[in-house]
Design a protein around this motif. Sequence first.
Motif, PDB file in Angstrom:
ATOM      1  N   LEU A 146       0.823  -1.207   0.000  1.00 52.97           N
ATOM      2  CA  LEU A 146       0.000   0.000   0.000  1.00 52.97           C
ATOM      3  C   LEU A 146       0.856   1.255   0.000  1.00 52.97           C
ATOM      4  CD1 LEU A 146      -2.939  -0.956   2.384  1.00 52.97           C
ATOM      5  CD2 LEU A 146      -3.079  -0.483  -0.078  1.00 52.97           C
ATOM      6  N   ALA A 147       2.010   1.207   0.672  1.00 55.37           N
ATOM      7  CA  ALA A 147       2.926   2.343   0.640  1.00 55.37           C
ATOM      8  C   ALA A 147       3.446   2.565  -0.778  1.00 55.37           C
ATOM      9  CB  ALA A 147       4.085   2.103   1.609  1.00 55.37           C
ATOM     10  N   GLN A 148       3.694   1.475  -1.500  1.00 54.01           N
ATOM     11  CA  GLN A 148       4.136   1.586  -2.886  1.00 54.01           C
ATOM     12  C   GLN A 148       3.025   2.171  -3.759  1.00 54.01           C
ATOM     13  OE1 GLN A 148       5.218  -2.493  -3.675  1.00 54.01           O
ATOM     14  NE2 GLN A 148       7.298  -2.246  -2.884  1.00 54.01           N
ATOM     15  N   VAL A 149       1.791   1.740  -3.501  1.00 57.01           N
ATOM     16  CA  VAL A 149       0.652   2.278  -4.244  1.00 57.01           C
ATOM     17  C   VAL A 149       0.502   3.769  -3.977  1.00 57.01           C
ATOM     18  CG1 VAL A 149      -1.861   2.266  -4.450  1.00 57.01           C
ATOM     19  CG2 VAL A 149      -0.617   0.104  -4.377  1.00 57.01           C
ATOM     20  N   GLN A 150       0.649   4.180  -2.716  1.00 57.38           N
ATOM     21  CA  GLN A 150       0.514   5.600  -2.394  1.00 57.38           C
ATOM     22  C   GLN A 150       1.564   6.431  -3.126  1.00 57.38           C
ATOM     23  OE1 GLN A 150      -1.973   7.366  -0.228  1.00 57.38           O
ATOM     24  NE2 GLN A 150      -1.077   8.672  -1.807  1.00 57.38           N
ATOM     25  N   ALA A 151       2.773   5.917  -3.210  1.00 61.17           N
ATOM     26  CA  ALA A 151       3.824   6.624  -3.951  1.00 61.17           C
ATOM     27  C   ALA A 151       3.442   6.749  -5.425  1.00 61.17           C
ATOM     28  CB  ALA A 151       5.153   5.892  -3.791  1.00 61.17           C
ATOM     29  N   GLU A 183      -9.272   4.033   6.605  1.00 56.24           N
ATOM     30  CA  GLU A 183     -10.411   3.170   6.313  1.00 56.24           C
ATOM     31  C   GLU A 183     -10.248   2.494   4.954  1.00 56.24           C
ATOM     32  OE1 GLU A 183     -10.595   6.332   7.276  1.00 56.24           O
ATOM     33  OE2 GLU A 183     -11.441   6.123   9.297  1.00 56.24           O
ATOM     34  N   MET A 184      -9.787   3.245   3.951  1.00 59.12           N
ATOM     35  CA  MET A 184      -9.553   2.662   2.639  1.00 59.12           C
ATOM     36  C   MET A 184      -8.476   1.591   2.708  1.00 59.12           C
ATOM     37  SD  MET A 184      -9.635   6.236   0.452  1.00 59.12           S
ATOM     38  CE  MET A 184      -9.211   5.523  -1.146  1.00 59.12           C
ATOM     39  N   MET A 185      -7.397   1.885   3.413  1.00 62.91           N
ATOM     40  CA  MET A 185      -6.299   0.924   3.507  1.00 62.91           C
ATOM     41  C   MET A 185      -6.734  -0.348   4.209  1.00 62.91           C
ATOM     42  SD  MET A 185      -2.812   3.166   4.045  1.00 62.91           S
ATOM     43  CE  MET A 185      -3.393   4.231   5.363  1.00 62.91           C
ATOM     44  N   GLU A 186      -7.561  -0.221   5.246  1.00 63.12           N
ATOM     45  CA  GLU A 186      -8.049  -1.410   5.948  1.00 63.12           C
ATOM     46  C   GLU A 186      -8.893  -2.274   5.013  1.00 63.12           C
ATOM     47  OE1 GLU A 186      -8.515  -4.186   8.887  1.00 63.12           O
ATOM     48  OE2 GLU A 186      -7.114  -2.494   8.778  1.00 63.12           O
ATOM     49  N   THR A 187      -9.703  -1.635   4.177  1.00 60.52           N
ATOM     50  CA  THR A 187     -10.505  -2.384   3.208  1.00 60.52           C
ATOM     51  C   THR A 187      -9.620  -3.100   2.208  1.00 60.52           C
ATOM     52  OG1 THR A 187     -12.349  -0.842   3.413  1.00 60.52           O
ATOM     53  CG2 THR A 187     -12.291  -2.205   1.437  1.00 60.52           C
ATOM     54  N   TYR A 188      -8.602  -2.415   1.713  1.00 60.40           N
ATOM     55  CA  TYR A 188      -7.700  -3.048   0.747  1.00 60.40           C
ATOM     56  C   TYR A 188      -6.902  -4.192   1.371  1.00 60.40           C
ATOM     57  CZ  TYR A 188      -8.701   0.596  -2.684  1.00 60.40           C
ATOM     58  OH  TYR A 188      -9.329   1.422  -3.592  1.00 60.40           O
ATOM     59  N   LYS A 189      -6.716  -4.149   2.678  1.00 59.09           N
ATOM     60  CA  LYS A 189      -5.982  -5.222   3.369  1.00 59.09           C
ATOM     61  C   LYS A 189      -6.878  -6.403   3.731  1.00 59.09           C
ATOM     62  CE  LYS A 189      -4.037  -2.531   6.536  1.00 59.09           C
ATOM     63  NZ  LYS A 189      -3.156  -2.146   7.688  1.00 59.09           N
TER      64      LYS A 189
END
Length: 219
Positions: A142-147, A162-168
């Motif tokens: 997710l850190a790579q996606v944010q970059a 909240e978005m990151m928790e859903t993606y995880k």
Amino acid sequence: MIISLLLLFCASISAQERTEVVLETTEGNIRIALFNETPQHRDNFLKLVRMQFYDSLLVHRVIKDFMIQMGDLNSRNAQPGQLLGAGELDYTIESEFRLPQIYHRRGMVAAARESDKVNPERRSGAAQFYIVWGKIYDDRRLAQVQARLDSATNGQVKLTPEMMETYKTVGGTPHLDGQYTVFGEVTEGLDVVDRIQQMATDKNDRPTKDVRILRVTII
């Protein structure tokens, strides 16, 4: 006074109701709710459904662990092995990004479009759309996606906790957030989407076994 308040309450509930459609396909039915928050995309999609535009078109592009795509007007009478994806209507729709409430989690429905190079405003194509499958992400990815999002959107799109928790936990395609308009979600038939996204495809990502939309109806 009580009656007036009740009527106002009922009107508020009615205003929030979402129109749903059913895609009957050769692999099973997929039920989709359209978002009121993206009215241009909702109304355009319903217009095409009423015109029976989608009836008999193919699911012409499938990428495992990513998405399934349909709506190419050239796919209705396509021959086996024919390259598809270029068939579109002659107008576009203004983007309707609604982050962070609406994003590319698994089961979301979004509009396809031309690339940024020829479409810097990220306007949606009128007909083609895709249903998100995606992957489950961990914090590192997710850190790579944010970059990647920072680079693509000049830092305008940020993944919320909240978005990151859903993606995880649920999965999806976060690298598309803020770049492609999401305008609906699958409410029934996600197992059908899963089955289609796992199908064998040719070098152009077209399923080797045709998956056809038999008809689309408004509920």
